[in-house]
Each structure stands twice: as structure tokens, then as C-alpha cells.
Write a protein that holds these residues in place. Structure first.
Motif, PDB file in Angstrom:
ATOM      1  N   TYR A   1      10.187   0.579  13.603  1.00 22.39           N
ATOM      2  CA  TYR A   1      11.315   0.530  12.658  1.00 22.39           C
ATOM      3  C   TYR A   1      10.893  -0.095  11.335  1.00 22.39           C
ATOM      4  CZ  TYR A   1      16.041  -0.512  10.970  1.00 22.39           C
ATOM      5  OH  TYR A   1      17.191  -0.597  10.213  1.00 22.39           O
ATOM      6  N   VAL A   2      10.164  -1.214  11.419  1.00 20.17           N
ATOM      7  CA  VAL A   2       9.733  -1.909  10.204  1.00 20.17           C
ATOM      8  C   VAL A   2       8.677  -1.103   9.447  1.00 20.17           C
ATOM      9  CG1 VAL A   2       8.545  -3.968   9.352  1.00 20.17           C
ATOM     10  CG2 VAL A   2      10.324  -4.196  11.071  1.00 20.17           C
ATOM     11  N   LEU A   3       7.764  -0.448  10.166  1.00 20.27           N
ATOM     12  CA  LEU A   3       6.700   0.311   9.512  1.00 20.27           C
ATOM     13  C   LEU A   3       7.234   1.510   8.742  1.00 20.27           C
ATOM     14  CD1 LEU A   3       3.740   0.367  12.074  1.00 20.27           C
ATOM     15  CD2 LEU A   3       4.068  -1.112  10.097  1.00 20.27           C
ATOM     16  N   THR A   4       8.378   2.040   9.135  1.00 21.32           N
ATOM     17  CA  THR A   4       8.940   3.189   8.421  1.00 21.32           C
ATOM     18  C   THR A   4       9.854   2.796   7.259  1.00 21.32           C
ATOM     19  OG1 THR A   4      10.775   3.288  10.018  1.00 21.32           O
ATOM     20  CG2 THR A   4       8.828   4.646  10.483  1.00 21.32           C
ATOM     21  N   LEU A   5      10.199   1.513   7.161  1.00 18.82           N
ATOM     22  CA  LEU A   5      11.094   1.070   6.088  1.00 18.82           C
ATOM     23  C   LEU A   5      10.546   1.317   4.682  1.00 18.82           C
ATOM     24  CD1 LEU A   5      12.521  -2.288   7.520  1.00 18.82           C
ATOM     25  CD2 LEU A   5      13.798  -0.204   7.066  1.00 18.82           C
ATOM     26  N   PRO A   6       9.275   0.982   4.406  1.00 21.92           N
ATOM     27  CA  PRO A   6       8.790   1.148   3.024  1.00 21.92           C
ATOM     28  C   PRO A   6       8.844   2.585   2.521  1.00 21.92           C
ATOM     29  CG  PRO A   6       7.276  -0.208   4.306  1.00 21.92           C
ATOM     30  CD  PRO A   6       8.250   0.388   5.273  1.00 21.92           C
ATOM     31  N   PHE A   7       8.669   3.580   3.382  1.00 25.37           N
ATOM     32  CA  PHE A   7       8.643   4.975   2.940  1.00 25.37           C
ATOM     33  C   PHE A   7       9.921   5.359   2.211  1.00 25.37           C
ATOM     34  CE2 PHE A   7       5.457   5.015   6.284  1.00 25.37           C
ATOM     35  CZ  PHE A   7       4.453   5.783   5.718  1.00 25.37           C
TER      36      PHE A   7
ATOM     37  N   PHE B   1      11.700   4.105  -3.139  1.00 21.88           N
ATOM     38  CA  PHE B   1      12.399   4.835  -4.189  1.00 21.88           C
ATOM     39  C   PHE B   1      13.545   4.015  -4.775  1.00 21.88           C
ATOM     40  CE2 PHE B   1      10.558   8.091  -1.454  1.00 21.88           C
ATOM     41  CZ  PHE B   1       9.922   8.910  -2.379  1.00 21.88           C
ATOM     42  N   ILE B   2      14.109   3.121  -3.992  1.00 15.00           N
ATOM     43  CA  ILE B   2      15.248   2.325  -4.447  1.00 15.00           C
ATOM     44  C   ILE B   2      14.806   0.985  -5.020  1.00 15.00           C
ATOM     45  CG2 ILE B   2      17.419   1.253  -3.721  1.00 15.00           C
ATOM     46  CD1 ILE B   2      17.514   3.279  -1.418  1.00 15.00           C
ATOM     47  N   LEU B   3      13.838   0.337  -4.375  1.00 13.72           N
ATOM     48  CA  LEU B   3      13.457  -1.031  -4.724  1.00 13.72           C
ATOM     49  C   LEU B   3      12.131  -1.135  -5.469  1.00 13.72           C
ATOM     50  CD1 LEU B   3      14.350  -2.650  -1.272  1.00 13.72           C
ATOM     51  CD2 LEU B   3      15.738  -2.678  -3.348  1.00 13.72           C
ATOM     52  N   GLY B   4      11.341  -0.091  -5.453  1.00 11.05           N
ATOM     53  CA  GLY B   4      10.014  -0.196  -6.061  1.00 11.05           C
ATOM     54  C   GLY B   4       9.153  -1.168  -5.277  1.00 11.05           C
ATOM     55  N   TYR B   5       8.396  -2.002  -5.996  1.00  9.39           N
ATOM     56  CA  TYR B   5       7.527  -2.967  -5.305  1.00  9.39           C
ATOM     57  C   TYR B   5       8.303  -4.149  -4.728  1.00  9.39           C
ATOM     58  CZ  TYR B   5       3.370  -0.550  -6.953  1.00  9.39           C
ATOM     59  OH  TYR B   5       2.389   0.378  -7.168  1.00  9.39           O
ATOM     60  N   TYR B   6       9.595  -4.246  -5.056  1.00  2.00           N
ATOM     61  CA  TYR B   6      10.424  -5.263  -4.414  1.00  2.00           C
ATOM     62  C   TYR B   6      10.612  -4.963  -2.928  1.00  2.00           C
ATOM     63  CZ  TYR B   6      11.634  -7.227  -8.959  1.00  2.00           C
ATOM     64  OH  TYR B   6      11.567  -7.817 -10.189  1.00  2.00           O
ATOM     65  N   VAL B   7      10.175  -3.778  -2.512  1.00  2.00           N
ATOM     66  CA  VAL B   7      10.253  -3.425  -1.102  1.00  2.00           C
ATOM     67  C   VAL B   7       9.391  -4.368  -0.255  1.00  2.00           C
ATOM     68  CG1 VAL B   7       8.308  -1.803  -0.990  1.00  2.00           C
ATOM     69  CG2 VAL B   7      10.299  -1.446   0.468  1.00  2.00           C
ATOM     70  N   ILE B   8       8.379  -4.969  -0.865  1.00  2.00           N
ATOM     71  CA  ILE B   8       7.465  -5.832  -0.107  1.00  2.00           C
ATOM     72  C   ILE B   8       8.197  -7.037   0.482  1.00  2.00           C
ATOM     73  CG2 ILE B   8       5.399  -7.275  -0.253  1.00  2.00           C
ATOM     74  CD1 ILE B   8       4.360  -5.383  -2.407  1.00  2.00           C
TER      75      ILE B   8
ATOM     76  N   ILE C   1       0.843  -1.213   0.000  1.00  2.00           N
ATOM     77  CA  ILE C   1       0.000   0.000   0.000  1.00  2.00           C
ATOM     78  C   ILE C   1       0.869   1.251   0.000  1.00  2.00           C
ATOM     79  CG2 ILE C   1      -1.639   1.332   1.373  1.00  2.00           C
ATOM     80  CD1 ILE C   1      -2.845  -1.322   2.304  1.00  2.00           C
ATOM     81  N   ILE C   2       1.922   1.273   0.832  1.00  2.00           N
ATOM     82  CA  ILE C   2       2.823   2.429   0.872  1.00  2.00           C
ATOM     83  C   ILE C   2       3.511   2.607  -0.480  1.00  2.00           C
ATOM     84  CG2 ILE C   2       4.886   3.395   1.956  1.00  2.00           C
ATOM     85  CD1 ILE C   2       2.399   3.461   3.710  1.00  2.00           C
ATOM     86  N   GLY C   3       3.940   1.492  -1.089  1.00  2.00           N
ATOM     87  CA  GLY C   3       4.569   1.576  -2.402  1.00  2.00           C
ATOM     88  C   GLY C   3       3.625   2.145  -3.452  1.00  2.00           C
ATOM     89  N   TYR C   4       2.382   1.695  -3.431  1.00  4.34           N
ATOM     90  CA  TYR C   4       1.388   2.192  -4.393  1.00  4.34           C
ATOM     91  C   TYR C   4       1.133   3.687  -4.189  1.00  4.34           C
ATOM     92  CZ  TYR C   4      -3.166   3.098  -6.484  1.00  4.34           C
ATOM     93  OH  TYR C   4      -4.199   3.649  -7.208  1.00  4.34           O
ATOM     94  N   LEU C   5       0.996   4.119  -2.941  1.00  3.86           N
ATOM     95  CA  LEU C   5       0.725   5.527  -2.666  1.00  3.86           C
ATOM     96  C   LEU C   5       1.871   6.420  -3.127  1.00  3.86           C
ATOM     97  CD1 LEU C   5      -0.880   5.304   0.900  1.00  3.86           C
ATOM     98  CD2 LEU C   5      -2.039   5.762  -1.265  1.00  3.86           C
ATOM     99  N   GLU C   6       3.112   5.995  -2.860  1.00  4.16           N
ATOM    100  CA  GLU C   6       4.250   6.837  -3.207  1.00  4.16           C
ATOM    101  C   GLU C   6       4.528   6.838  -4.715  1.00  4.16           C
ATOM    102  OE1 GLU C   6       7.768   6.258  -0.951  1.00  4.16           O
ATOM    103  OE2 GLU C   6       6.777   6.451   0.992  1.00  4.16           O
ATOM    104  N   ILE C   7       4.369   5.698  -5.365  1.00  2.00           N
ATOM    105  CA  ILE C   7       4.717   5.593  -6.786  1.00  2.00           C
ATOM    106  C   ILE C   7       3.581   6.051  -7.690  1.00  2.00           C
ATOM    107  CG2 ILE C   7       5.347   3.993  -8.640  1.00  2.00           C
ATOM    108  CD1 ILE C   7       6.735   2.260  -6.526  1.00  2.00           C
ATOM    109  N   VAL C   8       2.361   5.617  -7.397  1.00  5.03           N
ATOM    110  CA  VAL C   8       1.234   5.839  -8.308  1.00  5.03           C
ATOM    111  C   VAL C   8       0.357   7.006  -7.868  1.00  5.03           C
ATOM    112  CG1 VAL C   8      -0.819   4.794  -9.349  1.00  5.03           C
ATOM    113  CG2 VAL C   8       1.223   3.404  -8.929  1.00  5.03           C
TER     114      VAL C   8
END
Length: 287
Positions: free
Chosen positions: A222-228, A232-239, A38-45
Motif C-alpha cells: 500500500y505504501v509503495l504504491t502511494l508515490p505513483f 501529481f498532486i504533491l510533487g516532491y512533498y510526497v516524500i 526516486i519515484i517523484g524524480y522519475l515521474e516528474i523529470v
């Protein structure tokens, strides 16, 4: 206690046992993966954040706090293992004390009735201590032909220790053992209660609540802030990356929780029931 071959790498890597933390963490790992997506979708799309967004700099915080969280988890794991190993040493001492007491009584006592009493009661202390530490009900009659007359509202191991002390004192009063022999036997009997007290200290004194709660909150935030930052570096591979990082950090805390109380019935707990059975076998061989 799980039996395994430490050199069998293939089994460790590809076989999932009931002791593996992934079974317990799997539901929350799924939630972390959905959250990261969800974080990846919000930031990218949805938000269309640029590559030079200040959000990307959150990774600086992770670099600084990563060292702190590693120190906390290392201390947490070492503290829990110290409790596990101390519990193992206490039960090793109980084995030695039971053997030594049986050896001395075997050489001292000649009456079969007295020998039969100790043959049954010495192992009963280990068995009842195991049940006492495991918080399970203790039967009033451990052996079919010996009534321990245990009051369940009292301290069970102490009652068995009292029976042993009373019997030894009766032997001294009846002149079946000398004062020197009483002194020698007393040292072994006293060690039983010392071991019980040490095990109770481990059982009844967990890691302070504030420390344990802080580590859990720290890992979660710590984990909840990682995707933000890493979107930018990994895209959806962040999941999968965030899920794996959570699995590693949470597993260390979960393992520490399990081994800090070594007297339960978890896969990594001490085999106290097996040890008490071995004590019974050894004492019966000696007396």
C-alpha cells in the motif's frame, strides 16, 4: 511498564521514549523517503508524465483499500490489547488468590514452622511464574534459607504448586487442619494452576502467522504504491507525506506485536516482577 501522566500532552508530543515506535521504524522510514523521492524524480523529470496520466488514477485504489486496511489494523490492535488486558487480569487474580490463601492460613495455622513455610513459598510461586513466562532462568533457591529443589527440566511453577499441595495434605494428615479447612484452602491453591495455564495460553498462542504476515505485506505494498499517484498532486512533498503514512500504519502493527505478549521486558509489557514483589510483601504482612 512505563509510568506516565495521561494528561501531559506536551511530554507526549515532544518527548521521545524508548517505547516510541519511531526508533524501530526510523531506518525503513529513511528508505521509504528515498524510494518516494526516486519515484517523484522519475515521474516528474525523467518520464515527463502528463497531469492527465492514467497513473494518477491509482489513488482510486488507495481510497478503496484505505477502509480495508483501517479495519484490519483496528481488529489487530484490539485483539492484541485483549491479550494484554487478560494477562493483567490473570495477575490480578494471582494477587487476590495469594492474599486470600495467606489470610486463611494465618487464621488456621498456629505452628510457627508451618506459617514460616507458607510465608516463603506462596510468594515464590508468583516469582517463579514471572520468570517462567519471561523465559529466563529460574534459580533453584529463591530464598537463602529455603531450598525449592527445582528441576530445571520440569515445569517450574507446577513444582512449587506441588510443594504447596503436599504441605497442605501433610497438615490434614497430621490433623492440624480439618476436612472443611482443607476444602477451603484447596480452592485457592487450584486457582494458582488455573492462572498459570491461562498465562501460558497467552504466551504460547500468538496471532496466526498468515494473518500477521498478510497485514505487513498489505501495509508495505500500500505504501509503495502511494508515490505513483500522489506525485501529481504533491510533487516532491510526497516524500514526507508517504513517510508519515507509513509511520502511522506500521506503528499500529508494531504496537500490536509488542502488547500481544505482555509477559516480556518491553516498555509496554506488564510489570509482573513488581507484582510478584508486592505479593511477597503482602503475604509476609499477613502470615
Amino acid at each position: 511498564m512505563t509510568s506516565y501522566n495521561p494528561k501531559d500532552w506536551i511530554r507526549f508530543i515532544f518527548f521521545v521514549s524508548k517505547a516510541d515506535t519511531i526508533r524501530k521504524l526510523f531506518p525503513i522510514m529513511i528508505l521509504i523517503g528515498i524510494y518516494s523521492g526516486i519515484i517523484g524524480y522519475l515521474e516528474i523529470v525523467y518520464w515527463h508524465l502528463p497531469k492527465d496520466s492514467y497513473v494518477k488514477n491509482i489513488s482510486v485504489m488507495h481510497s478503496m483499500l484505505g477502509f480495508v486496511i483501517s479495519l484490519l489494523l483496528a481488529y489487530r490492535t484490539n485483539t492484541a490489547y485483549d491479550r494484554w488486558w487478560e494477562g493483567r487480569k490473570m495477575w490480578g487474580s494471582l494477587v487476590n488468590s495469594s492474599r486470600n490463601l495467606a489470610l486463611k492460613l494465618s487464621a488456621i495455622l498456629t505452628n510457627e514452622s508451618d506459617r514460616s513455610f507458607f510465608r516463603k513459598i506462596i510468594p515464590s510461586y508468583a516469582s517463579i511464574l514471572q520468570k517462567h513466562l519471561n523465559d529466563s532462568d529460574t534459580a533453584k533457591q529463591l530464598f537463602d534459607d529455603v531450598d525449592l529443589e527445582i528441576d530445571h527440566h520440569k515445569h517450574k511453577p507446577n513444582q512449587v504448586a506441588k510443594m504447596l499441595f503436599q504441605k497442605v495434605n501433610d497438615l490434614y494428615v497430621s490433623k492440624k487442619i480439618t476436612g472443611d479447612q482443607l476444602f477451603i484452602i484447596n480452592n485457592e491453591l487450584q486457582s494458582f494452576t488455573d492462572i498459570c495455564g491461562a498465562c501460558e495460553r497467552i504466551k504460547n498462542t500468538p496471532i496466526p502467522y498468515s494473518y500477521s504476515a498478510f497485514i505487513k505485506k498489505f501495509i508495505f505494498i500500500y505504501v509503495l504504491t502511494l508515490p505513483f499517484a500522489y506525485v501529481f498532486i504533491l510533487g516532491y512533498y510526497v516524500i514526507p507525506v508517504v513517510v508519515f503514512i507509513f509511520y502511522v500504519l506500521a506503528s499500529l502493527e508494531l504496537i500490536a506485536e509488542e502488547i500481544e505478549d505482555p509477559f516480556g521486558s518491553d516498555a509496554n509489557d506488564l510489570p509482573t516482577k513488581k507484582i510478584s514483589e508486592n505479593i511477597k510483601k503482602h503475604v509476609e504482612e499477613l502470615i
